[in-house]
Design an enzyme around this catalytic site. Sequence first.
Site, PDB file in Angstrom:
ATOM      1  N   GLY A  27      -4.362 -16.451 -11.608  1.00 15.46           N
ATOM      2  CA  GLY A  27      -3.789 -15.134 -11.391  1.00 15.46           C
ATOM      3  C   GLY A  27      -4.801 -14.071 -11.040  1.00 15.46           C
ATOM      4  CG  ASP A 138      -9.764 -18.145 -23.665  1.00 15.39           C
ATOM      5  OD1 ASP A 138     -10.843 -18.721 -23.941  1.00 15.39           O
ATOM      6  OD2 ASP A 138      -9.523 -17.680 -22.545  1.00 15.39           O
TER       7      ASP A 138
END
Length: 335
Positions: A27, A138
């Site tokens: 993205g 993450d």
Amino acid sequence: MQPLKSTDPKQIGPIAIRGLLGYGGMGRVYFGLTGDAEPVAVKVIREDLLGREEVRARFFRELDALRSVQGPQIAALLDASDETDERPWIAIEYIRGLTVKELVETRGCLSLEHAATLGLLLAKALADIHAAELLHRDLTPGNVLMSREGPKVIDFGLAAFADGPSDLTGSAAHLGTPPCMSPEQVNSPRQISTASDVYSLGATLLYSLTGHYPYRDRVTAARLLKISDPNSPPDLDGLPDQFEPLVRRMLAHEQADRPTVPEVRAWCERLVGSQVNAAIRSLAVGNYVERETDPEQAAPPKPVPKDLSAVAPPGSVIHRLAERLRREYAATARF
């Protein structure tokens, strides 16, 4: 921020797009202004991946995560498209501060007090995330922005629900940022728990205090091999004595050997001392650096190592994983 190209959108939903903040394997993130001139970060799926169901599933998983979790140290969801839109988008509060990674690179490592305060606030953020029955998966120095109000956790693109295996561990999705990945993310990504976020927080604290990660190998495959090896202890060189017992436990190979999030928070509170509010203000004020918005000042991407065959045989699981991560992170150059 980078200037827009002719192929970039000038409008996304009700938001006027003014520049490109970053991009990755799946993205792009744009800087935009709402109709009320409120700055926002707008995330969209790459056009060539819009037709891939697993990519859209991951995108909407991030949207679901942002809708589910709230907290003062978590970047807030401001608006989003309908899931039926041909090109879906997510608008998140725009934070002008540098990431912890950028801060350490430009201004040096954090003081003991500031690192303890950072650990305290990030532990609170993880508590909010886990209370929503999510895993971040993450947490890294590159995914923590230093705002005027203190650290803000961003990027829930890999968030997973804590009550079952994730469907984002297929060939189309990367599993995390290699320098901060837990051993179970490398070895058994469908069997991770809140302890994986604790490991990543430990790696983030280590970086904030020393400027290096648990494993310093520049070749991704070599780093992943060491992370997955219980006989390869993390490199704690330069870590202050006050932090050594905590960070060593957080980076333990076995999940059961790591402290819980409340234990991390309590340890950091003891290091901060009684003046917690003053320490939080000191961290925010002393480490807030407004991001340069001139596109001409954007730093060139860092090179990503290409030689994997020296540390992992071609075709092996580690080699395939490292090659996929290398391709995806070549775009972002976050580590």
